[in-house]
Design a protein around this motif. Structure first.
Motif, mmCIF file in Angstrom:
data_model
loop_
_atom_site.group_PDB
_atom_site.id
_atom_site.type_symbol
_atom_site.label_atom_id
_atom_site.label_comp_id
_atom_site.label_asym_id
_atom_site.label_seq_id
_atom_site.Cartn_x
_atom_site.Cartn_y
_atom_site.Cartn_z
ATOM 1 N N ALA A 251 13.238 1.268 11.300
ATOM 2 C CA ALA A 251 12.566 1.090 10.009
ATOM 3 C C ALA A 251 12.443 -0.394 9.667
ATOM 4 O O ALA A 251 13.329 -1.195 9.973
ATOM 5 C CB ALA A 251 13.341 1.821 8.920
ATOM 6 N N THR A 252 11.334 -0.754 9.035
ATOM 7 C CA THR A 252 11.112 -2.139 8.613
ATOM 8 C C THR A 252 10.212 -2.156 7.387
ATOM 9 O O THR A 252 9.374 -1.261 7.213
ATOM 10 C CB THR A 252 10.470 -2.967 9.741
ATOM 11 O OG1 THR A 252 10.237 -4.306 9.267
ATOM 12 C CG2 THR A 252 9.145 -2.376 10.196
ATOM 13 N N ASP A 253 10.410 -3.163 6.546
ATOM 14 C CA ASP A 253 9.527 -3.318 5.387
ATOM 15 C C ASP A 253 8.595 -4.515 5.558
ATOM 16 O O ASP A 253 7.930 -4.940 4.617
ATOM 17 C CB ASP A 253 10.358 -3.478 4.103
ATOM 18 C CG ASP A 253 11.298 -4.677 4.151
ATOM 19 O OD1 ASP A 253 11.316 -5.403 5.174
ATOM 20 O OD2 ASP A 253 12.033 -4.895 3.162
ATOM 21 N N LYS A 254 8.511 -5.050 6.758
ATOM 22 C CA LYS A 254 7.672 -6.208 7.031
ATOM 23 C C LYS A 254 6.200 -5.790 7.118
ATOM 24 O O LYS A 254 5.859 -4.644 7.410
ATOM 25 C CB LYS A 254 8.080 -6.893 8.328
ATOM 26 C CG LYS A 254 9.494 -7.448 8.306
ATOM 27 C CD LYS A 254 9.628 -8.576 7.295
ATOM 28 C CE LYS A 254 11.021 -9.205 7.338
ATOM 29 N NZ LYS A 254 11.184 -10.274 6.339
ATOM 30 N N GLY A 274 5.980 1.824 8.317
ATOM 31 C CA GLY A 274 7.337 1.426 7.984
ATOM 32 C C GLY A 274 8.283 1.473 9.153
ATOM 33 O O GLY A 274 9.504 1.462 8.969
ATOM 34 N N GLN A 275 7.753 1.536 10.350
ATOM 35 C CA GLN A 275 8.552 1.500 11.563
ATOM 36 C C GLN A 275 8.113 0.329 12.440
ATOM 37 O O GLN A 275 7.019 -0.216 12.272
ATOM 38 C CB GLN A 275 8.386 2.799 12.368
ATOM 39 C CG GLN A 275 9.282 3.936 11.939
ATOM 40 C CD GLN A 275 9.278 5.043 12.983
ATOM 41 O OE1 GLN A 275 8.232 5.549 13.342
ATOM 42 N NE2 GLN A 275 10.446 5.418 13.450
ATOM 43 N N SER A 276 8.986 -0.023 13.372
ATOM 44 C CA SER A 276 8.617 -1.052 14.340
ATOM 45 C C SER A 276 8.347 -0.418 15.695
ATOM 46 O O SER A 276 8.748 0.715 15.963
ATOM 47 C CB SER A 276 9.727 -2.099 14.465
ATOM 48 O OG SER A 276 10.877 -1.559 15.101
ATOM 49 N N LEU A 277 7.666 -1.177 16.539
ATOM 50 C CA LEU A 277 7.342 -0.748 17.892
ATOM 51 C C LEU A 277 7.804 -1.811 18.870
ATOM 52 O O LEU A 277 7.542 -3.007 18.675
ATOM 53 C CB LEU A 277 5.834 -0.540 18.028
ATOM 54 C CG LEU A 277 5.334 -0.076 19.398
ATOM 55 C CD1 LEU A 277 5.671 1.395 19.600
ATOM 56 C CD2 LEU A 277 3.827 -0.294 19.529
ATOM 57 N N TRP A 278 8.498 -1.384 19.922
ATOM 58 C CA TRP A 278 8.889 -2.291 20.997
ATOM 59 C C TRP A 278 7.826 -2.287 22.084
ATOM 60 O O TRP A 278 7.453 -1.228 22.598
ATOM 61 C CB TRP A 278 10.225 -1.877 21.609
ATOM 62 C CG TRP A 278 11.420 -2.182 20.769
ATOM 63 C CD1 TRP A 278 12.122 -1.319 19.990
ATOM 64 C CD2 TRP A 278 12.062 -3.449 20.626
ATOM 65 N NE1 TRP A 278 13.156 -1.944 19.367
ATOM 66 C CE2 TRP A 278 13.148 -3.274 19.740
ATOM 67 C CE3 TRP A 278 11.833 -4.722 21.151
ATOM 68 C CZ2 TRP A 278 14.003 -4.305 19.368
ATOM 69 C CZ3 TRP A 278 12.669 -5.762 20.793
ATOM 70 C CH2 TRP A 278 13.737 -5.556 19.904
ATOM 71 N N ILE A 279 7.327 -3.455 22.429
ATOM 72 C CA ILE A 279 6.467 -3.611 23.602
ATOM 73 C C ILE A 279 7.381 -3.940 24.769
ATOM 74 O O ILE A 279 8.082 -4.952 24.757
ATOM 75 C CB ILE A 279 5.435 -4.731 23.395
ATOM 76 C CG1 ILE A 279 4.504 -4.373 22.245
ATOM 77 C CG2 ILE A 279 4.644 -4.990 24.680
ATOM 78 C CD1 ILE A 279 3.614 -5.518 21.801
ATOM 79 N N THR A 280 7.395 -3.071 25.773
ATOM 80 C CA THR A 280 8.347 -3.245 26.870
ATOM 81 C C THR A 280 7.687 -3.619 28.202
ATOM 82 O O THR A 280 8.368 -4.051 29.121
ATOM 83 C CB THR A 280 9.171 -1.959 27.076
ATOM 84 O OG1 THR A 280 8.284 -0.874 27.355
ATOM 85 C CG2 THR A 280 9.983 -1.650 25.818
ATOM 86 N N GLU A 281 6.377 -3.438 28.293
ATOM 87 C CA GLU A 281 5.673 -3.835 29.515
ATOM 88 C C GLU A 281 4.278 -4.320 29.143
ATOM 89 O O GLU A 281 3.579 -3.681 28.349
ATOM 90 C CB GLU A 281 5.587 -2.666 30.493
ATOM 91 C CG GLU A 281 5.124 -3.060 31.889
ATOM 92 C CD GLU A 281 5.251 -1.930 32.890
ATOM 93 O OE1 GLU A 281 4.343 -1.782 33.732
ATOM 94 O OE2 GLU A 281 6.249 -1.179 32.823
ATOM 95 N N LEU A 282 3.882 -5.453 29.729
ATOM 96 C CA LEU A 282 2.620 -6.072 29.321
ATOM 97 C C LEU A 282 2.041 -6.916 30.449
ATOM 98 O O LEU A 282 2.625 -7.069 31.516
ATOM 99 C CB LEU A 282 2.835 -6.927 28.076
ATOM 100 C CG LEU A 282 4.034 -7.898 28.015
ATOM 101 C CD1 LEU A 282 3.951 -9.012 29.030
ATOM 102 C CD2 LEU A 282 4.189 -8.465 26.631
ATOM 103 N N GLN A 283 0.874 -7.491 30.160
ATOM 104 C CA GLN A 283 0.222 -8.392 31.112
ATOM 105 C C GLN A 283 -0.528 -9.448 30.329
ATOM 106 O O GLN A 283 -1.434 -9.143 29.550
ATOM 107 C CB GLN A 283 -0.744 -7.627 32.022
ATOM 108 C CG GLN A 283 -1.450 -8.494 33.054
ATOM 109 C CD GLN A 283 -2.373 -7.686 33.940
ATOM 110 O OE1 GLN A 283 -2.459 -6.474 33.839
ATOM 111 N NE2 GLN A 283 -3.078 -8.352 34.834
#
Length: 303
Positions: A251-254, A274-283
């Motif tokens: 949860a986040t209020d940002k 109101g939630q955060s997401l983790w980016i775990t793989e990218l390019q």
């Protein structure tokens, strides 16, 4: 049964392999013309590669409506035409040639997701179940009577390529189940309810940019559904990335789009619910696909 097969990608090659294994007589294989793929090197389609490796005759007509393809199909005298992701629309005169008709292996539970990208759109829309339909082909795209369907759940951590591979096997198995019914003249014909039809149009880069005001679930579906092309994209700390894998955060209020942290777990971004997401793989642009943690080792982000 004397079968003319039409298909192009690896999804179709799985069904062709099953036809060969089951001992059907393949009078020919139609596939799309060869195209430059890797660094302008002309490569064969997966269907052509498999067909040639098993001594099957391959045809690659550039046109289907000038009469030459029709004469070729007639000369091959198939009892049945099987189409799997061929990428071309068959005109009525070709559909009318085989006495047992033309059947298609379509990667959705028709009438849902008629069109060219049913697997992607099932994921983009957050469906929890999909499947394959074996249907008689008609002039209208993916509108023919259904012979049978095979259902399968969609795992929330599954991406489009893994579901693609799984449905290719489901489709080949369903096709193998339908062929004896066709040969015996006992295959059912269930008309589709046109009022329930939905469509799965071609993908475009316009679908790529991530809107961080959306909920975490919607963004994760976007990432999963747009692999391998065009991929979900995002600009993070001034750098543009393709995003390949994500995980639910906390949860986040940002404000949505705010970078919350960057480290061993990946890159954490605030989303619209109101939630955060983790980016775990990218390019990164011009770079290779890698874990976000590995990227950050050489390109730290100051949060």
């Amino acid at each position: 049964m004397r079968i003319l097969f039409m298909g192009t990608p690896d999804f179709a090659a799985v069904s062709l392999e099953r036809l060969v294994e089951d001992g059907h007589e393949l009078c020919g294989v139609f596939t799309q013309p060869d195209k430059p793929r890797n660094r302008n090197k002309v490569t064969f389609s997966p269907v052509k590669e498999y067909a040639l490796s098993h001594g099957l005759t391959v045809y690659q007509p550039t046109k289907l409506r000038d009469g030459t393809a029709l004469e070729l199909v007639r000369s091959l005298a198939p009892e049945l035409i099987v189409v799997v992701a061929y990428g071309r629309i068959l005109p009525k005169d070709i559909l009318d040639v085989p006495p047992l008709g033309c059947v298609n292996v379509h990667a959705s539970l028709l009438p849902k997701y008629r069109g060219s990208a049913p697997i992607n759109w099932a994921m983009l829309n957050g469906d929890t179940e999909t499947g394959v339909s074996i249907m008689y082909m008609a002039e209208e795209l993916d509108a023919g009577d259904v012979i049978l369907t095979a259902k399968t759940p969609i795992d929330p951590e599954e991406d489009q390529p893994s579901l693609w591979d799984r449905l290719a096997k489901v489709g080949a198995e369903a096709l193998a189940e339908a062929l004896p019914l066709l040969a015996a003249g006992t295959a059912p014909r269930t008309p589709q309810d046109a009022a329930q039809a939905t469509f799965a149009p071609m993908l475009s880069r316009e679908l790529s940019p991530i809107d961080w005001t959306k909920p975490v679930a919607a963004i994760r579906n976007q990432v999963r559904g747009l692999i391998p092309w065009p991929c979900a994209t995002a600009e993070l700390a001034g750098q543009r990335f393709k995003i390949y894998k994500t995980a639910v955060g906390t949860a986040t209020d940002k404000t949505p789009g705010t970078l919350l942290s960057a480290g061993k777990k990946g890159i954490e971004v605030a989303c619209g619910d109101g939630q955060s997401l983790w980016i775990t793989e990218l390019q990164a642009e011009g770079g290779k696909r890698m874990s976000a943690a590995a990227y950050l080792l050489g390109h730290p982000m100051n949060i």
